[in-house]
Design an enzyme around this catalytic site. Structure first.
Site, short mmCIF file in Angstrom:
data_model
loop_
_atom_site.label_atom_id
_atom_site.label_comp_id
_atom_site.label_asym_id
_atom_site.label_seq_id
_atom_site.Cartn_x
_atom_site.Cartn_y
_atom_site.Cartn_z
N GLU A 1 -1.40 -24.20 -40.70
CA GLU A 1 0.06 -24.07 -40.62
C GLU A 1 0.64 -24.77 -39.39
O GLU A 1 1.33 -24.16 -38.58
CB GLU A 1 0.44 -22.59 -40.67
N GLU B 1 -5.37 -19.59 -48.87
CA GLU B 1 -4.94 -18.20 -48.70
C GLU B 1 -4.30 -17.77 -50.02
O GLU B 1 -3.44 -18.47 -50.56
CB GLU B 1 -3.94 -18.04 -47.56
#
Length: 990
Positions: A446, A513
């Site tokens: 991220e 994820e």
């Protein structure tokens, strides 16, 4: 060199005097002993609240630290009483307190000063000081002289202290800073802890020493032979020396000891015929022995590395291990413990790896930093596939409250960040490169996209072509799409995954994820795992995440973000695990284990079809336990020994006794270990399948009993020879049920339209959309009551709901069979949101503190989380049924319940039996609104009752994410359709 505090705010200064990264091999001297000296243990410590107030001159040998506190290393300052604790997720911890932009450092910057006095026996040739991990930046002095400076919290920092260390007494001084420029790229979703968090040690190296080792195994196309390649870097004395290489496997020597002259850099290759390949299914390891021999013929040191032969590659856009399409049944794992934070112990890491194996988890993504090196050795030995992730996350620089806004993203395309980011990749790769368990290098997490991360990925490819490269962030910045060898997404819905896979995909797809396991979650997980067989380019995913990051502050209570007065904070968002912070499996594990199992087992009354989904191993070492149950009780058991090769499917006949008597039957088949393994005991179940069928027929009816009635002004009583029930008009139901002098109802039953919101419910603002049902749950009122007296009296209650033009009814019929038969009807209404739940709640005294039921279990289950449940008769206490979620919420439900008994310690209580369709059942020590309003378990009131829920339907729990994803439509409860619940209840055990 003079240390400079300005380095903290300089992105270009991230290592001063730090040695190049090397492999994590362990060298041992000739004979007994070790080259290493641990400096772990108690250190003198002083905390400063900011940089200006840090102690000056403390590094001097004569400095008096007798008044200082002590701190344990490895460990964290905040968790040992030094400085405030703080949890944030995406936002930076100083947001709104100080206005900063990278690489600026906040004024609020804790500084920990450490002193360690130690004795050194005497150097051989070279002495290296290693810090395995320090968060976040630190300066080091030895005997008053500056040694160096380093950042990157999760890889080793090595310093040459040969000229500074002395025989006898020495003093090591370290100053650790909570914030530095590195903090901008260490914005992970975790507690912002500070300290010397991993081991500190000295290595007293001989003159002839192996500095670095890079092992690769090049397999031929049919995997029948391999070339073992060893690239060595040595420190050499002037007179030189020799290197001896040997390789042994489970059956003894594979390569006889072989010697050659040593040189500073060596590139050796050896042919190995018929190697046993490494995989998570069969983690075959070989012992590689390297002995360095001095010019005098004496051994200088020996290095033994456990290596695995395997090949990981992309074939036709699909990832393959040893020629087979691989599926990642994965989980994301933080280093974490409730008391030690990220300073986890060997025993905890071993527990984790065994847990993964026991629950069919074959892969781990090291979110979002390199783990301790021993974890990788355990994964090599036990068999776990790894995505090794670099210590990089800058979430708060480009995503604000969920919105992508990269105007000042770091690292982005900023050249001044290139070196430090690539250094993190290098430090991870060089340390971990010899572990066969690592299949993929990850560029971090991220951090948006850009040129800097692309160059990082290119470093991985150039240095280690034997592995692939992962980075999810290209999804947000397609300019450098080649950064990642695979399409990786977070929390994509199943339909979104299919859209990609149906649109001419050029890369394989993984979910780095998915299944946000916050609180009562993991519903609908099968919608993802079912894609494995539908799409060749879908190759699995990694659950977020493994362990709740909840803190035990010493009083036994688990605290979350915000509980330490930490602001800003992201509160309970730190608790997303499938195990608790104390490593207790949550009920979600039941589903994970089933969906990740390596065998599909489909029994019927006549046969069982078993599909071996393993890539490399057969059913050898497994037995098939076959059980036949009738109405939940075992009536037949047998054991079979199937022989099914990897990738094959077999149909095995079952010689079960004839199911002649009326009743419900279940054929259950489980593959179990014949013998104990490294990770489980003999008899451990690795896979399960079930088939249910019913044999129709009349069941014997109990002898009818005579009933007498008594109608008062507002109450209606019904009496049998041994039972009395009293129904109230104003209270809308039975207010008393007695047998043998014992009262079974603490309050009259109530309709329920509301469940205590789960974390997922709250995250998607379920309450805003569905509040009408909470109001109905709390404030409905009784309408007309109709009483029909007779042989079996009937009492019908109608209810009106606030603001809703629908009138549910509940009918009680007191039967001559000694039971009270209940029908609850919801007629359906247009224009309303879906129902969270529809049913009845019974309130019993807290003495009725255990239950036994026939339904799906043994752990809690929901409409969208059923694959791991099985049919049976299960028992539990009411207290145990309150699942250990760190935020109280809906929990403990059981779908498919045929009967349930809620009793006291003497077996006295109520038995609820389904009439027609099974119901959903729950028994908890707290009511719906008590769970709804408590934010922590200790806020729940003292237990005064047992609340039993009998429901026609409850919506699923969801889990695609915890901030907006709804429960999938097929697992919601439509409010415009009629619902009916039918069951009976009566005292039992009296």
């Amino acid at each position: 060199m003079t240390p400079d505090i300005a380095w903290l705010a300089d992105s270009r200064t991230f290592a001063v005097n730090r040695l190049p990264a090397v492999s994590d091999h362990v060298a041992r001297p000739a004979g007994d002993g070790s080259l290493r000296q641990s400096l772990d243990g108690a250190w003198a410590f002083a905390l400063a609240e900011d940089v200006a107030s840090r102690p000056q001159g403390f590094e001097a040998r004569g400095f008096d630290a007798s008044g200082w506190a002590t701190i344990e290393v490895p460990g964290y300052m905040q968790l040992q009483g030094f400085g405030p604790n703080q949890y944030v997720n995406t936002q930076y911890p100083w947001d709104g307190i100080e206005h900063l932009r990278p690489p600026e450092v906040p004024e609020a910057n804790l500084v920990g000063s450490y002193i360690r006095d130690f004795t050194f026996a005497g150097k051989k040739s070279r002495v290296i000081l290693t810090f395995d991990g320090v968060e976040t930046a630190f300066f080091v002095w030895l005997n008053g002289t500056f040694v160096g400076y380093a950042e990157d919290s999760f890889t080793p920092s090595r310093f040459d202290v040969t000229d500074l260390i002395e025989e006898g007494d020495n003093r090591l001084a370290v100053q650790v800073f909570q914030r530095s420029s590195a903090s901008w790229i260490e914005d992970q979703d975790f507690w912002r802890l500070t300290g010397i968090s991993r081991s500190v040690w000295l290595e007293n190296q001989p003159a002839l020493h192996l500095d670095d080792l890079f092992v690769t195994t090049d397999l031929n196309d049919d995997f029948s032979s391999a070339s073992l390649r060893l690239r060595l870097k040595l420190s050499l004395p002037g007179e030189g020396g020799k290197v001896e290489v040997a390789l042994s496997g489970s059956d003894g020597l594979v390569l006889e000891p072989w010697q050659c002259e040593a040189s500073a850099e060596m590139d050796l290759a050896f042919d190995v015929a018929g190697p046993e390949l490494w995989s998570a299914e069969a983690p075959n390891l070989y012992d590689l022995s390297l002995t360095l021999i001095g010019a005098d013929g004496e051994d200088s040191e020996t290095v033994t590395e456990r290596i695995g032969f395997r090949r990981f590659e992309m074939i036709d856009k699909v990832m393959h291990l040893n020629g087979k399409r691989i599926i990642f049944n994965g989980v994301n794992r933080h280093d974490f413990d409730a008391r030690r934070g990220r300073a986890v112990t060997y025993e905890q890491m071993l527990w984790d790896v065994k847990f993964f194996k026991q629950n069919n988890i074959n892969a781990v993504r090291t979110c979002h930093y390199p783990n301790q090196t021993v974890f990788y050795r355990l994964c090599d030995e036990y068999g776990i596939y790894l995505i090794d992730e670099a210590n990089l996350e800058s979430h708060g620089s480009w995503q604000k409250d969920g919105k992508v806004e990269p105007s000042w993203v770091v690292p982005g395309d900023r050249e001044d960040w290139q070196d430090c980011v690539t250094d993190r990749a290098r430090s991870m790769l060089e340390r971990d490169k010899n572990h066969p368990s690592i299949l993929i290098w990850s560029c971090g997490n991220e951090s948006f996209g850009g040129k800097v991360i692309y160059e990082m990925s290119q470093f991985f490819r150039d240095r280690d072509p034997s592995r692939l490269v992962h980075y999810e962030g290209v999804f947000h910045d397609r300019r450098y799409d080649d950064t990642s060898d695979m399409e990786s997404r977070m929390y994509a819905k199943p339909a979104d995954v299919e859209t990609y896979l149906n649109d001419n995909p050029q890369k394989p797809f993984i979910l780095c994820e998915y299944m946000h396991a916050m609180g009562n979650s993991c519903g609908g997980m099968h919608l993802y795992t079912d894609l494995v067989d539908q799409y060749r380019l879908y190759q699995g995913g990694f659950i977020w995440d493994y362990i709740d990051q909840a803190m035990d502050d010493g009083d036994g209570r688990l605290r979350l973000g915000g509980d330490f007065s930490d602001r800003p904070s992201d509160y309970e968002f730190c608790a997303d695990g499938i195990v608790t912070a104390r490593r207790e499996p949550s009920p979600k594990v039941q589903e994970v284990k089933a969906l990740y199992q390596s065998f599909d087992i489909a029994p019927s009354a006549a046969e069982v079809i078993i599909r071996n989904k393993n890539l490399f191993v057969s059913t050898a070492g497994l037995s098939l336990a076959v059980t036949l149950l009738k109405d939940g009780a075992v009536v037949f058991e047998t054991v079979m020994t199937p022989e099914i090769a990897a990738g094959e499917t077999a149909t095995l006949p079952l010689a079960l006794p004839e199911a002649a008597e009326p009743g419900e039957y279940a054929v259950q088949c489980a593959l179990k270990l014949d013998e104990a393994t490294l990770w489980a005991e003999a008899g451990h179940e690795v896979a399960f399948g079930e088939h249910m069928f019913t044999v129709e027929g009349e069941k014997p009816a109990p002898a009818p009993v005579a009933l007498t009635t008594s109608r008062g002004d507002i109450n209606f009583g019904v009496r049998s020879p041994d039972m009395f029930a009293l129904f109230s008009e104003p209270f809308g139901g039975p207010v008393s049920l007695k047998k043998g002098g014992l009262e079974f109802l603490a309050r009259p039953p109530r309709l329920t339209f509301w469940r205590a919101m789960t974390d997922n419910d709250r995250g998607r603002q379920h309450g805003f959309e569905h509040a009408v049902w909470q109001t109905a749950h709390l404030y409905y009122k009784r309408g007309p009551v109709v009483i029909a007296d007779g042989d079996e009296p009937v009492i019908r209650y109608r209810f009106t709901l606030p603001g809703i033009t629908v009138e549910p009814e509940v009918t009680y019929r007191v039967g001559r069979d000694g039971r009270i038969h209940v029908t609850a009807d919801f007629p359906g209404a247009e224009g309303l949101p879906e129902l969270p739940i529809f049913g009845l709640q019974f309130f019993m005294d807290a003495a009725f503190d255990r239950f036994r039921y026939y339904g799906l279990g043994p752990d809690e289950n929901y409409r969208d989380r059923l694959r791991g449940a099985r049919l049976g008769i299960f028992e539990r206490t009411v207290a145990e049924n309150l699942s250990p979620y760190v935020v109280p919420q809906e929990c403990g439900n059981r779908v498919g319940t045929r009967f349930a008994e809620v009793t006291d310690g003497e077996g006295r209580g109520l038995r609820f039996e389904a009439e027609g369709a099974p119901f959903e059942f729950n028994a908890l020590p707290h009511g719906t609104m008590e769970l709804e309003t408590a934010t922590r378990p200790w806020e729940l009131p003292p237990v005064t009752r047992t609340v039993v829920t009998i429901a026609a339907k409850q919506m699923g729990v969801g889990g695609d994410d915890s901030w907006g994803a709804p429960v999938h439509p097929q697992y919601r409860v439509a409010s415009h359709r009629p619902l009916s619940l039918a069951f009976s209840f009566a005292p039992v055990g009296v």
